[in-house]
Design an enzyme around this catalytic site. Structure first.
Site: not given
Length: 603
Positions: A248, A498
């Protein structure tokens, strides 16, 4: 003769040595990797928290002995893939260039156990909002000192919201940690990491700009782990299939057009929500009245204003700080005791006046205007190439899992020199309404990706009514991301590395009653979406061996456990059911048995 890899990339698919198409069905292992084992400092514990140099991650995510329990359980449930979490801090916590040899050796042992159970493993250098010391996980504490920041002052200045230092950790607002991405510390660290040379040219340490200093240490630490794994033998290709680029990544302030206002793309606002300039002011000890927000069934809404008064305390290291602690030499032009952005003329600390509200909106060398798309295709890609080349310098055959910024348009690589045939696009997706409200809303949801990509004339048209429409909406969003990947990244596999749901929905209603129907519906909707996405696999968030009903995953109040080690009576029953059906799962997934279609036909 060299054995072929257990998994290879073939265009937009994965294939095994028998040329059969493989779908990755996996899970993230494990949540405990975010914080040390010795001392044991989950996010709600303050004791020993600031002694960030003297820690050990040996024993994370679990012991070698317990690894057999966890990996055998996951394999029996039909999972074939592990996204293996590790942090920069675990490798290099003691100081720049000082690697934890014991942790590296321990990690290799754990990977050998994963090999025994036939997993595909890819390595994830994990971070959330930069570091444990800025409310997340990832980077060592010394990186904050290198940037001139003082972790002990983040609380009073609200430069970061840190669970460990919250007055009552049990009342830490749910998901407020994620707003740290738009607070001073995280905005500063990521701006320096990606673009310090352009926006902070005075930030010179050991004769190099802070951008190169941070990037080179991070990449070197990952390369060192890759080198040791390579030298250990028997892991590459046999169990490890590749390396992800960084969890991220966030742009920091790069491309923010006006730091005196909240950018329109900043959708997530919880608690106090300062502008970037207000964050600079409070970070330098000034009092500011800041808008407060909450998150309801229809998204964020403004709740009022709050005075944030640090009473003169600064988030920056004082001028008389002993800067010899880690052995580096800071350039005399870079003054401690003063905001780094003030030193670059962004604002005037003598009058507290904003001088250059658009300082981060363009590249000062070229004059080119910047936005998130430009950031992804320049600063992020520059980093990715360095990281890719470092890992491939150790293991040339490594699959590289490129993870661009979450929910943003991916880099435009198709047909370019970066259109690497051995690359995979790694994407994250969460149903935002369920994530932030911790409630499975069967009445309505929102096509968030459609809104972000300008699909609707007004966001009101993005609302989907009824559970069937919600499920289809989730599927269509994932399918859009898959098609977008082919359009921008090229002909490559894509996985959702994810995706998942919170289990502590509705004020932990299921834990009190045993009624997990909302969790079942939410998880089923996510799997329905995955199946319809045409992606090449997924790794669920999250497997956590230390979960409990009071503190969840032991990190920032999140509660995404698949099955914890200490289990409730309900979960005992669930495990028994899963174990009974697991033999069928193993049969269906065995490489020498006809695929599921043939089995269904016989049924």
């Amino acid at each position: 003769m060299t054995r072929p890899p257990r998994l290879r990339v073939d265009g937009h698919t994965f294939r095994d040595p028998q040329n059969r198409e493989i779908t990755l069905r996996g899970i993230n292992v494990a949540g405990e990797a975010k914080y040390p084992k010795t001392p044991n400092v989950p996010s709600f514990v303050l004791e020993d928290f600031f002694d960030g140099d003297n820690v050990s991650f040996v024993g994370r995510p679990f012991t070698v002995e317990d690894a057999h329990t966890h990996f055998s359980r996951l394999r029996k449930w039909g999972y074939n893939t592990i996204r293996y979490l590790f942090t920069w801090e675990a490798i290099e916590h003691a100081g720049p260039g000082i690697y934890d040899q014991n942790w590296v050796a321990f990690t290799i042992e754990i990977l050998r156990v994963a090999k025994d159970y036939g997993f595909y493993v890819f390595m994830d250098p994990h971070q959330d909002v930069w570091s444990r010391f800025s409310g997340g996980s990832g980077a060592p504490m010394w990186t904050l000192y290198a940037a001139g920041l003082n972790p002990r002052a983040f609380k009073k200045t609200e430069a970061a919201m840190v669970h460990n230092t919250y007055d009552n950790p049990a009342l830490f607002p749910k998901m407020v940690w994620s707003t740290n991405y738009t607070r001073l510390v995280c905005q500063t660290m990521f701006t320096l990491f990606w673009a310090g040379k352009d926006f902070a040219p005075k930030a010179i340490i050991d004769g190099t700009n802070i951008q190169d200093y941070l990037q080179s240490h991070f990449i070197a630490a990952c390369k060192y782990l890759a080198q040791r794994i390579h030298e250990a033998g028997g892991l590459e290709n046999d169990v490890i299939i590749g390396w992800e680029s960084m969890n991220e990544p966030h742009r920091g302030l790069v491309g923010v057009q006006d730091i005196s206002v909240i950018p329109p793309e900043q959708q997530l606002q919880l608690g106090t929500s300062p502008t970037a300039f207000q964050a600079m002011l409070t970070g330098s000890g000034r009092a500011c009245e800041i808008t407060t927000w909450a998150f309801g069934n229809f998204g964020p809404y403004e709740t009022g204003r709050e005075l944030v008064d640090p009473e003169g305390e600064s988030a920056w290291l004082p001028a008389d700080y002993d800067d010899t602690r880690y052995g580096w030499r800071r350039d005399p032009e870079w003054k401690l005791g003063e905001c780094l952005w003030a030193q670059h003329g962004v604002w005037d600390p003598t009058s507290d006046r904003l001088v250059q509200k658009d300082y981060f909106s363009k590249n000062h060398k070229t004059g080119e205007q910047l936005d998130y798309e430009k950031f992804t295709n320049t600063y992020f890609l520059d980093y990715y190439r360095k990281y890719r080349d470092a890992i491939r310098g150790v293991w040339p055959e490594s699959i590289m899992l490129c993870q661009p910024p979450v929910m943003e348009v991916p880099p435009d690589l198709k047909g370019t020199a970066d259109d690497d045939p051995n690359m995979v696009h790694a994407v994250h997706y969460y149903d935002g309404l369920t994530l932030l409200t911790k409630h499975w809303n069967r009445l309505y949801n929102v096509d968030v990706i459609g809104v972000l990509r300008g699909k609707y004339w007004t966001p009101a048209f993005a609302v989907k009514i009824g559970e069937t429409a919600i499920r289809n909406c989730l599927r269509d969003q994932l399918k859009f991301l898959r098609d977008e990947s082919l359009r921008y990244m090229g002909d490559h596999p894509m996985i959702f590395s994810e995706i998942g749901i919170p289990y502590d929905m509705d004020d932990k209603h299921a834990y009190k009653t045993g009624d997990y129907s909302s969790q079942v519906r939410a998880m089923d909707a996510n799997h329905f979406a995955l199946e319809g996405s045409t992606a090449n696999g997924f790794t669920l968030w999250l497997y956590a061996s230390q979960n409990d009903h009071e503190w969840g995953d032991q990190w920032n109040g999140e509660d995404y456990p698949f099955i914890p080690l200490k289990i409730t009576p309900y979960q005992v029953g669930l495990i028994e059911i899963l174990d009974k059906i697991s033999d069928l799962s193993l049969i269906l997934n065995h490489p020498h048995i006809p695929k599921v279609k043939a089995v269904k036909k016989n049924k």
